[in-house]
Scaffold this active site. Structure first.
Site, PDB file in Angstrom:
ATOM      1  N   ALA A  91       1.245  -1.297  -0.176  1.00  0.00           N
ATOM      2  CA  ALA A  91      -0.453  -0.109   0.081  1.00  0.00           C
ATOM      3  C   ALA A  91       1.418   0.843  -0.068  1.00  0.00           C
ATOM      4  CB  ALA A  91      -0.741   0.114   1.398  1.00  0.00           C
ATOM      5  N   LYS A  92       0.169   2.541  -0.490  1.00  0.00           N
ATOM      6  CA  LYS A  92       1.785   3.419  -0.142  1.00  0.00           C
ATOM      7  C   LYS A  92      -0.035   4.897  -0.106  1.00  0.00           C
ATOM      8  CE  LYS A  92       5.466   4.519  -0.065  1.00  0.00           C
ATOM      9  NZ  LYS A  92       6.442   4.062   0.184  1.00  0.00           N
TER      10      LYS A  92
END
Ligand code: NAD
Length: 417
Positions: free
Chosen positions: A105-106
């Site tokens: 994720a980011k």
């Protein structure tokens, strides 16, 4: 989402190469080339002067087949949802290469933190955390620091989420200060992991690291720590740089002393007068055995790739080598240990931090470092084996391992419903 910015296209091209070599199912390839979820948030922050400023932020979760998602939060004026997606995708492969039970994720907020007071930064972090609270959580998606954020920002986010659930939940973010459920060894983990990767690569190249000449670009958390540990282990750091200045001494620089005095300080390395000052581009082309780019992306490009003299490049930064440069280095037999393997130490110790938080049982630093060392060496061996088996470069081999572990997990779980 549109057809993609250069960075997202680059991530998708890399996936396509791995997918082809793995003979990946085309439908699965399509799924993996897009994020599972992408949340866009717009929110206000009241500034110190009473004005209201509007901010846009994102949290992108790429894949959850192997576990909850994990990835940093970046505060920077140039972020967008597509760059955030590419970075989330790389996190999926990085976690799979290290074989830790996460997808990628980011998160990011489009903001120049230099223009905010400390109180404004705190309000922005707390409001952003509240906005993305619908998708993050210690069982679902666990953020960490990235460019523009740090342990203090993680502490504010942890506190914000804790206030909302009514009890302290340290496992919701990693990279926290040790006093708040952070892990011993987390600050040093990425630089330490880079040096383990360098040692493994040196074995295969028959390169003796004792007295070897090393050049490091970047003197922050990753580059500074990597340089310090390499010096402690007998290597000679002949060149190092920060954003303002690069310095060179063919007999070696006193890194431990320089780190204490100049890393992260106002004047930086330019204040040190006992070495020759050179430009950052000259630094990359210095005669040396190992080059560790540990600053920013796209530093080794088609313009300078054939002037690089190092036999081994260990990517501390994310994306320091462009695809054209990769081809040129590979043609000349330069070994590039790719970012998703070389800088995985950070997310590996973030994983340890999360495990400690969930158990409320905290490890000694030695235990952290021993386990980091073990996972880095095992990951290196897995990638090296894949590289030899498919006679490909190390980046492609690492991607193949990452993509294969994720696609195997998806297939084993079955397609819901
Ligand atoms: P940092 O901010 O602590 O240090 C960055 C260093 O690079 C500083 O010394 C800065 O002066 C220097 N720098 C900035 N622009 C430069 C330029 N144009 N030329 C030369 N030097 C320049 O950041 P960090 O945490 O060390 O991260 C460095 C890189 O490593 C980033 O690409 C980051 O995404 C990546 N990374 C970091 C971690 C981590 O745990 N910190 C984990 C994985 C990857």
């Amino acid at each position: 989402m549109s057809h993609g910015t250069p960075i997202l296209n680059m991530a998708r091209e890399q996936l396509a190469v791995a997918a082809k070599l793995l003979d990946l199912d085309e439908g699965l390839h399509q799924v993996l080339s897009r994020p599972k979820r992408a949340l866009i948030v717009n929110f206000p922050v009241e500034l110190d002067n009473g004005e209201i400023a509007a901010f846009e932020g994102y949290r992108v979760q790429h894949n959850t087949s192997r576990g909850p998602t994990k990835g940093g939060i970046r505060f920077h004026p140039d972020v967008d949802v597509e760059e955030t997606t590419a970075l989330a995708m790389w996190m999926t492969w990085k976690c799979a290469v290290a074989n830790i039970p996460y997808g990628g994720a980011k998160g990011s907020v489009k903001v120049d933190t230099k223009k905010l007071s400390k109180r404004e930064l705190e309000k922005l972090a707390r409001r952003y955390a509240t906005e993305i609270n619908i998708v993050i959580g210690e069982r679902g998606d666990i953020p960490a620091p990235d460019i523009g954020t740090n342990g203090q920002v993680m502490a504010w986010i942890m506190d914000t989420i804790s206030m909302q659930v009514g009890f302290t939940t340290p496992g919701v973010v990693t990279g926290k200060p040790v006093a708040l459920g952070g892990s011993e060894g987390r600050v040093e983990a990425t630089g330490r992991g880079c040096i383990v990767a360098m040692e493994e690569a040196a074995k295969h190249l028959d390169l003796n690291l004792n007295g070897a000449k090393i050049v490091v670009q970047g003197f922050g958390n990753v580059g500074g720590i990597a340089a310090k540990i390499a010096e402690d282990r007998g290597a000679k750091i002949v060149g190092i740089s920060d954003a303002r200045c690069a310095i060179y001494n063919e007999n070696g620089l006193p890194i431990n002393e320089l780190f204490q005095k100049y890393s992260g300080k106002d004047g930086g390395l330019a204040e040190y007068k006992e070495a020759q000052q050179i430009s950052n581009s000259e630094l990359l082309e210095l005669s040396c055995d190992v080059l560790i780019p540990a600053a920013i992306s796209a530093q080794i490009t088609k313009e300078n790739a054939d002037k690089i003299k190092a036999k081994l490049i260990v990517e501390g930064a994310n994306g320091p080598t462009t695809p054209e440069a990769d081809h040129s280095l590979s043609d000349r037999g330069v070994l590039v240990v790719p970012d998703i393997l070389a800088n995985a130490g950070g997310v590996i110790v973030s994983y340890f931090e999360w495990v400690q938080d969930l158990q409320n049982f905290f490890w000694e630093e030695d235990h952290v470092n021993t386990n980091l060392d073990r996972i880095m060496r095992k990951s290196y061996a897995d990638v090296h084996r894949m590289m030899n088996q498919h006679k490909t470069d190390m980046r492609t081999a690492a991607l193949m391992i990452g993509v294969k572990r994720v696609s195997d997990a998806t297939t084993m779980r079955g397609i819901f419903p």
